[in-house]
Design a protein around this motif. Structure first.
Motif: not given
Length: 684
Positions: A483-492, A495-500, A608-613
């Protein structure tokens, strides 16, 4: 005179010699155009000759293969419809041919004389052009001599001018170099990204030299799509590539797979009709057609393969595992028949292995891949697939042997290199894995452009302290793997909001955060009791994320499933969490205690995923020495307070305090996921 056949002017009526020739030519031309019309408008059944050949019991396949070379009329080396047209033109319309030949013989002499006249004219024109060139050459020589005199005069003046110009150029060049350096510097500084310098030294591993190879346009080794027809089916190609003397690699020219044996060529029309139905999406009709062909011609490999493909398509349409198993069985039957073309064996077994993997029958797939390798030992692409088969069942040892064998046969096989590097990294041979991963990705070979290899190469470089890691992360991002250089999860989910870093209000889970912060002492005390009495429940971190130190975890929920035995040790904490399904139902996360002892460093890594916080509740926090970095921002924990971050972003942890650090980790669904997505997303 009129009575006796004379005309009024005294001349006899009748055909003179010239008028006879005119009428003869008209008839001849009519014959020619009639022949053209017959051919052009296909007024004759040219397939007649083929039918006759069949009547005389000539094998049609032999006809098509060029065995009837004696009937080759158009000089292309075989007998086909075009030859039939020529033969019919010769034997069926002899009268027209005779007229054409006769008319040609009549006009042959005048044509010859006309040709001679044209040639003599051409020679005269050439002589004139030659004379003109000679005159021009003389004039040019005169002008050249005149110029030479003037040039000697000007030479001295130009030498002086050059010296003055040279000094001016030197000054301007210095200015240009400085301005270019400034431009390069500004272009390389991008906002929010880390630029990687190539001048840093990296550790080099001494091993056998392997020539680098440019990528060839070969077929991807990912799961192949269902072929649609014999003409469009993909050719299975080996990983080796052809080389010329210069050492440059060129892709092998793809050949059409040969799917028909001699017998199948005799029933090609019937096979094509059934295949046409399958291509049009009429799966049920296609299956019935192929079943009838198999019943009529049980020894036909192509009919059996068509049946397997139709069952495969129908299984997809019906979403039926039972039908898919039928297709797998039929693919296997194809190989057991006599006189099966090798290309058809390859396609059948490869598809069978793929469908077995789809059903989760990894060991069955492995047996099929082993059969492929035994049948085609020189084809390294099948060995590569076999290596993947071993990896899928977690047998890294046998996978490693397979890739070592491939690299001994084809040292520049990029697919084998990235997988071999991946295995070495899993064995914690970090430095050794880097050149294999790097060279494999640089090869551009099919199957190498995968986010996992960019992920692991970057991770290996980071662990060696090499900032070139971010170059590969950037490349992975550009190629759509991250998703970006910093956000490198592979199971995404896109369109989900992305911020550290997140606040409780941004997540919408304020009630959960309040409950955790309100009851933090209860959670802490139950955790400490487990540490004192049942230390064995805290298991060491096993994902190879530590550079050094001691880090253990005690898990209560994993992948949305409650660990009943663990919850018996901390009943109040588990009862508290039962009220929050966004946490207990998060099938892509965990709920656990985490204890980290002094002197621990956790490598930079991503989830592994952007589906959780991820929520961190501070329980026992030393005053100094503990910190966490997510992306480019560092933070510290506080006892009784919750930190929330997205662990799909790169994060890193340091524990340099004098005492242990204890936190409580709660993963929750990303707030923007729908209820449907939360129900259907597979667990991680």
């Amino acid at each position: 005179e009129t009575k006796h056949g004379g005309s009024k002017n005294g001349k006899k009526e009748g055909l003179s010699g010239s008028s006879f020739f005119t009428w003869f030519m008209v008839i001849a031309l009519l014959g020619v155009w009639t022949s053209v019309a017959v051919v052009w408008f296909e007024l004759v059944d040219y397939e007649e000759v083929l039918a006759k050949a069949k009547d005389f019991r000539y094998n049609l396949s032999e006809v098509l293969q060029g065995k009837l070379g004696i009937y080759d009329a158009d000089g292309d080396g075989d007998f086909d419809v075009e030859d039939a047209k020529v033969l019919l033109g010769k034997y069926k319309h002899r009268w027209n041919n005779y007229i054409i030949q006769l008319s040609y013989s009549l006009i042959k002499e005048p044509l010859k004389k006309l040709k001679e006249k044209q040639e003599s004219k051409k020679e005269e024109i050439k002589d004139e052009e030659g004379k003109k060139k000679a005159r021009k050459g003389k004039e040019a020589t005169d002008r050249k001599d005149k110029k030479a005199v003037d040039m000697n005069k000007l030479k001295k003046d130009s030498d002086k001018a050059k010296k003055d110009k040279g000094k001016e150029k030197e000054k301007s060049l210095d200015k240009n170099v400085k301005s270019k350096e400034a431009t390069k510097k500004s272009a390389s500084e991008k906002d929010g990204t880390i630029q990687v310098g190539k001048d840093k030294e990296t550790k080099k591993i001494t091993r056998k030299k392997r020539n680098k190879q440019s990528s060839g346009c070969l077929k991807e080794r990912s799961v192949p799509a269902q072929p649609t027809s014999p003409e469009s089916e993909e050719t299975i190609q080996p990983a080796e590539k052809s080389y010329v003397e210069s050492g440059k690699a060129f892709p092998k020219k793809k050949k059409k797979p040969k799917l028909l044996n001699k017998f199948d060529k005799t029933i090609k029309a019937e096979l094509d009709a059934a295949e046409k139905l399958r291509k049009k999406g009429k799966v049920e009709e296609a299956l019935r057609a192929f079943e009838a062909l198999v019943s009529q011609y049980p020894q036909s490999p192509r009919a059996r393969y068509g049946k397997a493909q139709s069952e495969d398509d129908l299984a997809e349409k019906m979403r039926s595992n039972e039908m898919l198993q039928k297709a797998i069985n039929t693919y296997d039957e194809v190989v057991s028949l006599p006189n099966v073309p090798s290309d058809l064996i390859k396609l059948s077994l490869k598809r069978e292995a793929d469908r077995q993997q789809f059903l989760g029958r990894m060991r069955g797939s492995l047996v099929t891949l082993q059969k492929l390798v035994q049948l085609f030992p020189s084809d390294t692409s099948f060995k590569n697939d076999l290596g993947v088969g071993y990896l899928l069942i977690g047998d890294n040892s046998n996978a490693k042997k397979v890739y070592e064998e491939v690299l001994s046969l084809a040292p520049n096989d990029g697919f084998a290199k990235v997988h071999y590097g991946f295995i070495l990294k899993a064995e914690n041979k970090i430095a050794e894995s880097i050149p294999y991963l790097k060279e494999g990705l640089e090869s551009g070979d099919p199957g190498t452009n995968d986010g996992r290899f960019y992920f692991h190469l970057g991770d290996a470089l980071q662990r060696m302290g090499d900032k070139e890691a971010y170059k590969w992360y950037e490349l992975g991002y550009q190629r759509g793997h991250f998703a970006s250089v910093w956000q490198r999860s592979l199971y995404n989910v896109k369109g989900l909001k992305a911020q550290p870093w997140w606040t409780a209000r941004e997540t919408g889970y304020t009630e959960l955060v309040k409950s955790l912060e309100k009851n933090w002492k209860l959670i802490r005390d139950e955790g400490l009791a487990v540490m004192d009495k049942k230390r064995s429940l805290f298991l060491p971190e096993d994902e190879n994320l530590r550079e050094k130190g001691d880090w253990s975890q005690f898990t209560l929920w994993q992948q949305g499933r409650k660990n009943e035995n663990a919850c018996k040790s901390v009943p109040k904490t588990c009862a508290l969490l039962e009220r929050f399904p966004e946490a207990t139902g998060c099938r892509r996360g965990q709920i656990k205690y985490s204890i980290m002892h002094p002197g621990t460093h956790v490598w930079p890594h991503t989830g592994p995923t952007n589906c959780r916080l991820r929520m961190h509740l501070g329980l026992v926090i030393p005053k100094e020495g503990c910190r966490i970095r997510c992306a480019q921002e560092n933070r510290t924990w506080e006892e009784g307070k919750v930190l929330i971050f997205d662990d799909s972003f790169e994060h890193e942890v340091w524990q340099d305090a004098e005492n242990y650090r204890l936190i409580f980790i709660v993963d929750v669904w990303h707030p923007e996921l729908t209820a449907q997505q939360r129900r259907t997303l597979p667990a991680i």
